[in-house]
Design an enzyme around this catalytic site. Structure first.
Site, PDB file in Angstrom:
ATOM      1  N   ASP A 194       0.865  -1.182   0.041  1.00 43.38           N
ATOM      2  CA  ASP A 194      -0.027  -0.032  -0.001  1.00 43.38           C
ATOM      3  C   ASP A 194       1.010   1.179  -0.127  1.00 43.38           C
ATOM      4  O   ASP A 194       2.215   0.948  -0.017  1.00 43.38           O
ATOM      5  CB  ASP A 194      -0.858  -0.122   1.406  1.00 43.38           C
ATOM      6  CG  ASP A 194      -2.332   0.704   0.871  1.00 43.38           C
ATOM      7  OD1 ASP A 194      -2.290   1.676   0.535  1.00 43.38           O
ATOM      8  OD2 ASP A 194      -3.202  -0.200   1.051  1.00 43.38           O
ATOM      9  N   HIS A 236      -2.837   3.116  -4.462  1.00 41.46           N
ATOM     10  CA  HIS A 236      -2.412   2.663  -3.405  1.00 41.46           C
ATOM     11  C   HIS A 236      -1.083   2.145  -3.551  1.00 41.46           C
ATOM     12  O   HIS A 236      -0.374   1.291  -2.959  1.00 41.46           O
ATOM     13  CB  HIS A 236      -3.241   1.607  -2.610  1.00 41.46           C
ATOM     14  CG  HIS A 236      -4.615   2.218  -2.316  1.00 41.46           C
ATOM     15  ND1 HIS A 236      -4.661   2.453  -0.733  1.00 41.46           N
ATOM     16  CD2 HIS A 236      -5.834   2.114  -2.557  1.00 41.46           C
ATOM     17  CE1 HIS A 236      -5.845   2.690  -0.578  1.00 41.46           C
ATOM     18  NE2 HIS A 236      -6.675   2.590  -1.771  1.00 41.46           N
ATOM     19  N   GLU A 274     -10.300   2.398  -4.964  1.00 37.99           N
ATOM     20  CA  GLU A 274     -10.144   3.837  -4.314  1.00 37.99           C
ATOM     21  C   GLU A 274      -8.884   4.551  -5.281  1.00 37.99           C
ATOM     22  O   GLU A 274      -7.984   4.830  -4.893  1.00 37.99           O
ATOM     23  CB  GLU A 274      -9.442   3.894  -2.979  1.00 37.99           C
ATOM     24  CG  GLU A 274     -10.615   3.441  -1.921  1.00 37.99           C
ATOM     25  CD  GLU A 274     -10.066   3.504  -0.607  1.00 37.99           C
ATOM     26  OE1 GLU A 274     -10.967   3.822   0.309  1.00 37.99           O
ATOM     27  OE2 GLU A 274      -9.035   3.258   0.126  1.00 37.99           O
TER      28      GLU A 274
END
Ligand code: ACM
Length: 767
Positions: free
Chosen positions: A205, A293, A353
């Protein structure tokens, strides 16, 4: 002493398996054995089987060698040595592992315990292993405590068992904070105990890359290390009152004069974790999260983004660029090495995301979109995922992604992992599209949300099958998993606390899938000693009957039951944290002046449970309002906007409705909004009323113009409690609620005179 031939053993086993359990034995009380998840079928037997060092394990061929070794690893902890193996029953005391092709359910097994034999049968080694874990739960809970015992007694019974769901998973984010491979093994062992079969590791991440990739060494040389960040700072604030939040010193190094946090798994180390998991029939699902990410990777390999940028946008970081061949080369190289480490059928690509606005300005994207006749950056994300799926498939693997991968079209062969509670149609859309779906909605399956006294109930009663699916479509929902994001989990003991005991409710939901909640709670109590022996820092059970904001008219009594007999309640009245040497709350405590009491349960080894802050405030009974004519219900005003808390709800109401209970009217749902409920509560008798407000996000309750509960601010579903002294009659009621983005939880219950919390009767609401 009889010596059976193998053929006779098989006959005897057949007889024992099918005749004895039916021969006049009664169905057992479902709290009799400490079994979680509860077996599909269980019948009581007569007597018990005693395992001693003279017992043997009988199995022919090599089919179940690993499972025999697993049972022996366990028994050795009790008996001091493993049992001898035999290929036939010599003497009458044997544990027989039997191949039974008639048991066709994947992971299914039968366990027949009589005073002479234990017969565990299955057609697959995984079924035998699940049965071994059932035997483990029937053994005394002193494993790993180095207490050698001469005899282990297993009660006679017959179990026939199989899971309700195929995917029974847990996830762990090892990027935001790192967890050692020893901890992973400890976790895997506990997953096995509760019959889970998947461990999903979120390996990369923005905050850290945690798996060695030989072709791109800087991913871990640089990407696995970072200076302390805002997530660490948030932990350090909580560390002032809870040592579980101290950043784990195991993962802090000094390098080039800098203090760095991090760590990573070498490929060899991870292979040993994978082998440990496989021996326990658990697949490790690796996740390399892209195209978003990816900050930790981009820092070392800036060619991955459209223009070398690597920064935070409004919410998320620059994604890698799906419009450059070099990105695909990189991604394929990474996943090629990942597939060499992880044999699992499924590989997770993340896909959540993604701030796609970064792609809008990029020349590389404009060019590719023109060439492919792609009009939106959403379609560009689909292009990336679909192309990677083809690559996964070419290697014989299947792709999993978070539910955003659905948005602009995916193939029906990718698996969708549902997480966005506020997009309830996503799993429905996926299942109707033919995709397999794993359910892990933030509420209630994000186990990084702080647990409260309702968490077990919420997890146990979660239905993995969305209501809008037909029976045929529901076949696509293959199970569920609990997720642990580690931004606010800097230690192994904090991870234990967040996972346990919630995980046991999930285990029973996914394996047994029958509502047997009170029995489950009873059986759970029998699991705490084993978790103690296994050194699990579980969340101590809640103290029943606690209210945070208490009121009294003349005096009241604090009288709390111990949640478990071996726990001790301790309290302070000077604002300090209860410690191991604080005063014991051994019996009723009279309170006749305004007081602040802090109380917590302590385990025998001194571990403290949640600290409960109890406020006591003297009140008079509130005089009712003078209302002349009232109608049934409450008014509810709807304010559209992004509010930080209910106190900031402002502006003119966009619409209003009359409601007959406290819930979020369907027509008012929007990503972010505020609600104001107004009216009266028609109180039936003078008394002190307790209220329980569970909301996501914030809520504040006022009755008779007195603030009863302040549960304000953005947060996951969380219950707070408060009291108010009321005279019979119409009492002013005001409840404000704000939704910051998709939770929609709003529940208000009450109790009076020590009753259990109840729904407020609709007839009490007036306006
Ligand atoms: C997620 O929680 N971003 C999958």
């Amino acid at each position: 002493m009889k010596i059976y031939s193998t053929g006779k053993v098989i006959f005897a086993i057949f007889f024992l398996s099918f005749i004895l359990p039916l021969a006049g034995q009664t169905k057992i009380n479902d709290t009799q054995y400490p079994l979680i998840p509860y077996p599909t079928n269980i019948v009581d037997g007569i007597g018990a089987f005693n395992i001693t060092e003279k017992s043997t394990i009988v199995s022919t061929g090599k089919r179940f060698d690993n499972e025999i070794e697993q049972l022996n690893l366990l028994l050795k902890q009790y008996l001091g040595k493993p049992l001898k193996r035999n290929d036939k029953v010599a003497g009458s005391k044997a544990i027989v592992f039997r191949y039974d092709p008639k048991i066709t359910a994947p992971e299914g097994y039968k366990l027949n315990v009589t005073s002479d034999l234990i017969v565990l049968s299955a057609s697959q080694s995984v079924g035998i292993f699940r049965g071994v874990e059932t035997i483990r739960q029937l053994l005394p809970s002193v494993e790993k405590s180095n207490k050698i015992v001469p005899t282990l007694t297993i009660p006679a019974l017959f179990i026939s068992d199989q899971p309700a769901f195929e995917w029974r998973g847990m996830h762990l984010d090892v990027s935001r904070h790192f967890f050692s491979s020893d901890y992973l093994k400890k976790f895997i062992d506990l997953l096995a105990l509760y019959k889970f079969n998947k461990l999903h590791l979120h390996l990369t991440d923005d905050q850290g890359w945690r798996i060695e990739i030989k072709k791109y060494p800087k991913l871990t040389e640089e990407g696995a290390w970072r200076t302390f960040n805002n997530q660490d700072s948030a932990c350090l604030v909580r560390a002032k009152t809870n040592s579980d939040f101290i950043i784990d010193p195991k993962h802090i190094i000094e390098k080039d004069g800098k203090t760095l946090y991090g760590g990573f798994y070498t490929q060899e180390e991870m292979k040993s974790v994978v082998a440990y998991a496989l021996a326990r029939h658990i697949d490790i699902i690796p996740e390399i999260d892209m195209p978003g990410h990816m900050m930790a990777a981009i820092t070392s390999y800036p060619f991955l983004t459209a223009n070398g940028e690597n920064k935070w946008g409004k919410y998320f970081t620059t994604p890698i660029c799906p419009c450059k061949e070099s990105t695909f080369e990189f991604a394929q190289d990474i996943f090629t090495e990942i597939m060499e480490i992880f044999p699992s059928k499924y590989i997770h690509i993340g896909g959540d995301e993604v701030d796609r606005r970064f792609w809008e300005q990029a020349d590389s994207c404009k060019t590719l979109m023109g060439k492919l006749n792609i009009h939106t950056t959403g379609e560009l994300q689909s292009y990336f995922i679909n192309r990677m799926e083809k690559f996964f498939n070419s290697k014989g693997r299947k792709l999993i992604g978070w539910d955003e991968i659905l948005e602009d079209g995916i193939s029906s062969t990718a698996m969708v992992m549902y997480w966005r509670t506020w997009v309830p149609d996503a799993p429905v859309k996926a299942a109707k599209n033919g995709n397999k779906v794993v359910m892990s909605p933030g509420n209630p399956l994000y186990f990084d949300n702080d647990p409260d006294r309702n968490s077990l109930y919420e997890v146990y009663h979660f239905n993995p099958i969305p209501a809008k699916l037909s029976v045929a479509e529901a076949q696509g929902v293959i199970g569920a998993q609990g997720n642990i994001w580690s931004e606010r989990i800097p230690t192994e003991s904090r991870a234990d606390y967040m996972i346990f005991p919630r995980i046991t409710a999930l285990a029973e939901l996914l394996w047994t899938h029958k509502n047997n909640y009170n029995s489950y709670l009873h059986r759970l109590k029998m699991h705490y000693p084993r978790l103690d022996a296994l050194n699990v820092s579980y969340r101590l059970p809640d103290i029943d009957g606690l209210i945070e904001r208490n009121v009294f008219v003349n005096a009241t009594v604090l009288n709390l039951p111990k949640p478990l007999p071996n726990l001790t309640l301790r309290y302070t009245t000077d604002g300090s944290l209860p410690e191991r040497n604080s005063t014991v709350l051994a019996g009723p405590l009279e309170i006749n002046k305004n007081s602040e009491i802090r109380v917590a349960a302590f385990s025998e080894n001194g571990r403290r449970g949640d600290v409960n802050d109890l406020h006591y405030n003297q009140q008079t009974l509130a005089i009712p309002a003078q209302a002349t004519s009232v109608a049934d219900g409450l008014t509810c005003n709807f304010f559209l906007g992004e509010f930080k808390n209910v106190k900031s709800i402002s502006g003119v109401a966009k619409s209003a409705a009359t409601v007959h209970g406290v819930n979020v009217p369907k027509e008012f749902e929007a990503p972010s909004f505020g609600l104001k409920y107004r009216g009266f509560l028609n109180i039936p008798e003078d008394g002190i009323y307790s209220f329980y407000l569970n909301c996501d996000d914030g809520g504040i309750l006022e009755i008779a113009n007195r603030e009863v509960i302040d549960n304000d601010g953005p947060h996951a579903p969380f219950e707070k409690t408060g009291q108010v002294a009321l005279k019979k009659g119409l009492q002013l009621f005001a409840l404000d609620f704000m939704e910051g983005g998709g939770g929609y939880t709003l529940k208000l219950r009450y109790s009076v005179n020590g009753s259990q919390p109840m729904e407020i009767p609709t007839s009490w609401f007036k306006y």
